[in-house]
Design an enzyme around this catalytic site. Structure first.
Site, mmCIF file in Angstrom:
data_model
loop_
_atom_site.group_PDB
_atom_site.id
_atom_site.type_symbol
_atom_site.label_atom_id
_atom_site.label_comp_id
_atom_site.label_asym_id
_atom_site.label_seq_id
_atom_site.Cartn_x
_atom_site.Cartn_y
_atom_site.Cartn_z
ATOM 1 C CB CYS A 168 80.394 12.218 14.186
ATOM 2 S SG CYS A 168 81.175 13.424 13.105
ATOM 3 C CG HIS A 308 81.767 5.917 12.902
ATOM 4 N ND1 HIS A 308 80.751 6.806 13.154
ATOM 5 C CD2 HIS A 308 82.807 6.663 12.454
ATOM 6 C CE1 HIS A 308 81.158 8.036 12.895
ATOM 7 N NE2 HIS A 308 82.408 7.978 12.455
ATOM 8 C CD GLU A 319 83.728 1.149 12.935
ATOM 9 O OE1 GLU A 319 82.725 1.015 13.653
ATOM 10 O OE2 GLU A 319 83.703 1.746 11.850
ATOM 11 C CE LYS A 340 79.232 7.558 9.549
ATOM 12 N NZ LYS A 340 78.828 6.420 10.421
ATOM 13 C CG HIS A 345 80.230 11.061 8.551
ATOM 14 N ND1 HIS A 345 79.214 11.323 9.444
ATOM 15 C CD2 HIS A 345 81.339 10.841 9.306
ATOM 16 C CE1 HIS A 345 79.686 11.266 10.671
ATOM 17 N NE2 HIS A 345 80.976 10.980 10.613
ATOM 18 C CG PHE A 404 86.290 15.209 14.481
ATOM 19 C CD1 PHE A 404 86.879 13.991 14.192
ATOM 20 C CD2 PHE A 404 86.186 16.145 13.468
ATOM 21 C CE1 PHE A 404 87.358 13.705 12.928
ATOM 22 C CE2 PHE A 404 86.667 15.879 12.193
ATOM 23 C CZ PHE A 404 87.251 14.659 11.918
#
Length: 421
Positions: A168, A308, A319, A340, A345, A404
């Site tokens: 990602c 994010h 975050e 997002k 996403h 990930f």
């Protein structure tokens, strides 16, 4: 060190094809999430996604290109053409060997690969598949580098070409790679960004298995809720963003419109867990610190953070901790948002889509909101710009990504004059 400017943008995104439509969606705070229409999603736990209303013929692709290219590659080619037009760059007048390509993607040509597997395996009934039923383009779909080759072909770029696949964070990391090539003198222009078309049964099944996607199927338009107390997981998306990057002084000499300078970039890996994150955000904070240091900018110079913001509790805590760790008290004064919440996403593509949004935010003096943020999580105490876009002039913008595998990336955009000062 040579400096790098963004001089062109091209976008295919949920809710609209093209930069103008994309920006209108974001600033209006509208969501493009809906029940999945590409296949019957009823067998899956999560049945919502942010799909692109994309007609390849209407977007200018020929019948041959439509047949040859996977959906993700189609997105990339269409975005490349828009970005080149926006940049005003005369590629034909350049040395093609000095023009490179850097494309990010996490899952490559998933759509075509799954479709063809269903055909050659007779719906999964045959273990020994019959290759004679496969389309001639199947090899291209197996090799992700084919997408970078198609972008290079569309741009007439004969310089370095690469696909960056780091989950990602691919969309940020591909831009970081392109910046490095310009800085070191290997290229003068890079066609860079990311593309993804992952909305397919196999992707739904994979995310269902780890309960990463939201089960909020009754209200798809408000399913993605970053930083909200009621958030329940991410919403898959798709799309592409391609940027034209140029050596700054060369762009100035030709009178190019400069959206922003990519002033700093860094990436880290937490070496901790495939999907898990520590709440202190140490690795993301380290990436932020290094990116700001590369840009020679202080933490209190950051005017806006593109988070994010995937819509998971673990990510939000991680975050938020990173922002406090890196920016200190200034984190409480810095507006933050997650797009997002509106476009989902799109895995490897999202980082480039977010950088395009950051460049547009600097261009227009408007910060996109976090949609669906009605009930702020009391554990999260920063300014997450709920629901409505905010007018604010920004000179320095920070965008972060988390993926990930433990990948953490940070990129800093700045007005060139701010860095000079």
């Amino acid at each position: 060190m040579r400096r790098v400017a963004i001089t062109g943008l091209g976008v295919v995104a949920p809710g609209g094809v093209g930069v103008k439509e994309y920006w209108n969606l974001l600033t209006a705070g509208r969501t493009a999430t809906r029940r999945i229409s590409f296949y019957d999603p009823s067998p899956f736990r999560s049945q919502v996604a942010a799909e692109c209303d994309f007609d390849p013929a209407a977007a200018g692709l020929t019948p041959q290109e439509i047949r040859r290219l996977d959906r993700a590659a189609q997105f990339a080619v269409v975005s490349t053409r828009e970005a080149l037009t926006d940049s005003g760059l005369d590629i034909a007048a350049l040395d093609p060997g000095r023009v490179g390509t850097s494309l990010g993607s996490a899952v490559g040509c998933t759509t075509s690969l799954e479709r063809e597997y269903v055909v050659v395996s007779d719906g999964g009934r045959k273990w020994n598949v019959d290759h004679e039923y496969a389309v001639p383009e199947l090899y291209r779909h197996f090799v992700p580098s084919s997408m970078a080759a198609e972008v290079g072909r569309a741009a007439g770029a004969e310089g370095p070409a690469a696909v960056v696949s780091t989950g990602c964070t691919s969309g940020l990391d591909s831009l970081g790679h392109a910046v490095d090539l310009i800085r070191e003198g290997t290229a003068d222009v890079m066609i860079a960004g990311a593309t993804e078309a992952p909305i397919s049964p196999i992707t739904s099944a994979c995310f269902d298995a780890i309960h990463a996607t939201t089960p909020r199927n009754d209200t798809p338009e408000s399913a993605c809720r970053p930083f909200d107390r009621t958030r329940s997981g991410l919403v898959l998306g798709e799309g592409a963003a391609i940027l034209v990057l140029e050596e700054l002084e060369s762009a100035r000499r030709r009178g190019a419109h400069i959206y922003a300078e990519i002033a700093g970039f860094a990436s880290r890996c937490n070496a901790y867990h495939m999907t898990g994150l520590k709440p202190d955000g140490r690795e993301m904070a380290e990436a932020i610190d290094v990116a700001l240091g590369e840009a020679a900018l202080a933490p209190d110079s950051v005017d806006y953070i593109n988070a994010h913001g995937s819509g998971t509790k673990m990510n939000d805590r991680h975050e938020t901790g990173a922002f406090k760790r890196s920016l200190g008290a200034h984190a409480y004064e810095t507006p933050i948002s997650s797009i997002k919440s509106m476009i989902g996403h799109s895995l490897g593509a999202i980082g480039s889509l977010e950088i395009a949004a950051c460049a547009l935010a600097m261009e227009h003096g408007v910060l996109p909101p976090t949609a669906n943020l009605h009930e702020p999580d009391p554990e999260l105490d920063l300014d997450y710009i709920p629901l409505t876009a905010r007018e604010k002039k920004t000179d320095v913008v920070l965008s972060v990504g988390s993926g990930f595998g433990g990948f953490q990336s940070a990129m800093v955009l700045a007005r060139p004059e701010r860095r000079t000062a």
